[in-house]
Design an enzyme around this catalytic site. Structure first.
Site, PDB file in Angstrom:
ATOM      1  N   TYR A 136       4.490  -7.241   2.413  1.00 18.93           N
ATOM      2  CA  TYR A 136       3.638  -6.294   3.128  1.00 18.93           C
ATOM      3  C   TYR A 136       4.305  -5.898   4.434  1.00 18.93           C
ATOM      4  O   TYR A 136       4.803  -6.747   5.181  1.00 18.93           O
ATOM      5  CB  TYR A 136       2.271  -6.931   3.428  1.00 18.93           C
ATOM      6  CG  TYR A 136       1.365  -6.019   4.227  1.00 18.93           C
ATOM      7  CD1 TYR A 136       0.467  -5.186   3.576  1.00 18.93           C
ATOM      8  CD2 TYR A 136       1.427  -5.976   5.616  1.00 18.93           C
ATOM      9  CE1 TYR A 136      -0.360  -4.324   4.299  1.00 18.93           C
ATOM     10  CE2 TYR A 136       0.618  -5.115   6.336  1.00 18.93           C
ATOM     11  CZ  TYR A 136      -0.270  -4.298   5.677  1.00 18.93           C
ATOM     12  OH  TYR A 136      -1.073  -3.449   6.383  1.00 18.93           O
ATOM     13  N   GLU A 151       1.690   2.335   6.106  1.00 22.83           N
ATOM     14  CA  GLU A 151       1.531   1.053   5.412  1.00 22.83           C
ATOM     15  C   GLU A 151       2.318   1.054   4.104  1.00 22.83           C
ATOM     16  O   GLU A 151       2.145   1.933   3.264  1.00 22.83           O
ATOM     17  CB  GLU A 151       0.054   0.787   5.112  1.00 22.83           C
ATOM     18  CG  GLU A 151      -0.188  -0.592   4.493  1.00 22.83           C
ATOM     19  CD  GLU A 151      -1.647  -0.825   4.158  1.00 22.83           C
ATOM     20  OE1 GLU A 151      -2.215  -0.035   3.372  1.00 22.83           O
ATOM     21  OE2 GLU A 151      -2.224  -1.798   4.684  1.00 22.83           O
TER      22      GLU A 151
END
Ligand code: GDP
Ligand code: MN
Length: 398
Positions: free
Chosen positions: A119, A207
């Site tokens: 992530y 993101e």
């Protein structure tokens, strides 16, 4: 402003970031050509909506256990089949809410072999006023869940704008992800390029979830979600062109054309106000008297009659609105201009619900007179308290 994954990946590619090859399609018939162009042997069919959690999402009306909004396949026939099953259907994910979102575009991508999922995101951190990175080895899942269950697996750091991104930032990303050697170098390169993209395009959030390590040992951005700072859009016509209006509230789009600050809310009272502070106070006092605002609409300090008319039309077009409260403090903005705008708008669109107008400030007498002489059924109010009570009473009665 948000954009679709395939558009976000095109932006990342511009900055030299690693993404898969892909083709966006709008009709099921286009699936075959897109898949052939990519060549296979593995394809990913990805629903394009402005919401995450697509992989684990479900289509409305689909049989239980049906696959989600992101599907990996080795079969060309399945690419076609999936495209037919997804386009035009409503995808429900943890981020869309129960109503879901209609899938009008698909992204067909060449499939990547995944060794590890990470992530990585960036945002403007309000506390430090800097661009911050959020990095974790726990990719592919909801970062809120990771933050809740295993917060120690999330590393955040911010970048001093005076120096910009530095090699040590890249090394920290690599270390957090457990990468070394050539892969650590790639992580450093990625960190630098992401910073360039983020600042050059005035992003507010970027993101990548997951960022993956592929079978051949390289990093790749497998998903991408970007939000842009609306206040900087004027200097990015290329980004504005990516806007998908079907993903946004139609009233908010209309409002942005007139440079009105409009936010749709869930209540019944439409509010037209000037200045964000007065807007907040108006929302608060409506709640205090037991109703909920239907919107937050700030016409700003120097609104023209045209702007006021546009604002009024946006409010009346909302079927949720059971009453309207116009609450204006005329400073730079004169009360007679407001009054004329309100009258013009009421004449143009009609008035099906009670309207309370509270004017104060410059040319207030002129403004009140215009409203009195209009012959329209407007309920005048003396102050904010009076106005709020009157509109709440009118809505409750109606
Ligand atoms: P999201 O569910 O909306 O966040 O959509 P993603 O783009 O993140 O895709 C969901 C999941 O699908 C990812 O976490 C991956 O596990 C999987 N996935 C996406 N692309 C590929 C791919 O190219 N190859 C493989 N094997 N899996 C993929
Ligand atoms: Mn994702």
């Amino acid at each position: 402003m948000n954009i679709h994954e395939y558009q976000a990946k095109a932006v990342l590619k511009e900055f030299g970031l690693p993404v898969s090859k892909g083709v966006a399609i709008f009709k099921p018939e286009e699936a075959e050509a897109a898949a052939k162009e990519l060549g296979g042997p593995v394809w990913v069919v990805k629903s394009q909506i402005h919401a995450g959690g697509r992989g684990k999402g479900t289509f409305k009306g689909a049989p239980a256990g049906a696959k989600g909004g992101v599907r990996v396949t080795k079969s060309l026939d399945e690419v076609k089949q999936f495209a037919g099953e997804m386009l035009g259907q409503t995808l429900v994910t943890i981020q869309t809410g129960e109503a879901g979102k209609q899938v009008n575009r698909l992204y067909i991508e060449e499939g990547a072999q995944i060794e590890a999922e990470f992530y990585l995101s960036m945002l403007v951190d309000r506390e430090t006023g800097r661009v911050a990175y959020v990095v974790s080895t726990e990719g592919g899942m909801d970062i809120e869940t990771v933050a809740h269950d295993t917060p120690e697996k999330i590393v955040t750091f911010s970048v001093d704008p005076a120096t910009g991104v530095m090699p040590h930032h890249g090394r920290l990303v690599a270390k957090t992800l457990g990468l070394s050697g050539a892969q650590a170098k790639e992580a450093g390169d990625l960190t630098t390029k992401l910073y360039a993209a983020f600042t050059a395009k005035d992003m507010s959030m970027l993101e990548i979830n997951p960022l993956v390590l592929t079978g051949d040992g390289h990093l790749k951005c497998l998903d991408a979600k970007i939000s842009f700072d609306s206040n900087a859009l004027y200097r990015h016509p290329d980004i504005v062109a990516l806007r998908d209006e079907t993903e946004e509230d139609a009233k908010e789009i209309e409002a942005s054309k007139y440079d009105l600050a409009y936010i749709a809310l869930d209540g019944t009272i439409g509010c037209m106000v000037n200045g964000a502070g007065l807007a907040m106070a108006t929302l608060d006092i409506i709640k205090l008297y037991g109703e909920e605002p239907a919107n937050f609409l700030d016409v700003g300090g120097g609104a023209s009659e045209e702007k006021v008319t546009a604002a009024f039309k946006i409010i009346t077009a909302d079927p949720q609105v059971k009453g309207i409260l116009v609450n204006i403090f005329g400073g730079i903005m004169k009360c007679d201009v407001i009054a004329n705008g309100v009258i013009a708008a009421v004449k143009a669109v009609g008035l099906q619900v009670p309207l309370v107008v509270r004017l104060e400030g410059t040319n207030v007498e002129k403004g009140k007179e215009i409203i009195r002489n209009s012959g329209l059924n407007v309920i005048p109010a003396d102050d904010l308290d009076d106005a709020a009570q009157k509109i709440v009473a009118a809505v409750k009665k109606g």
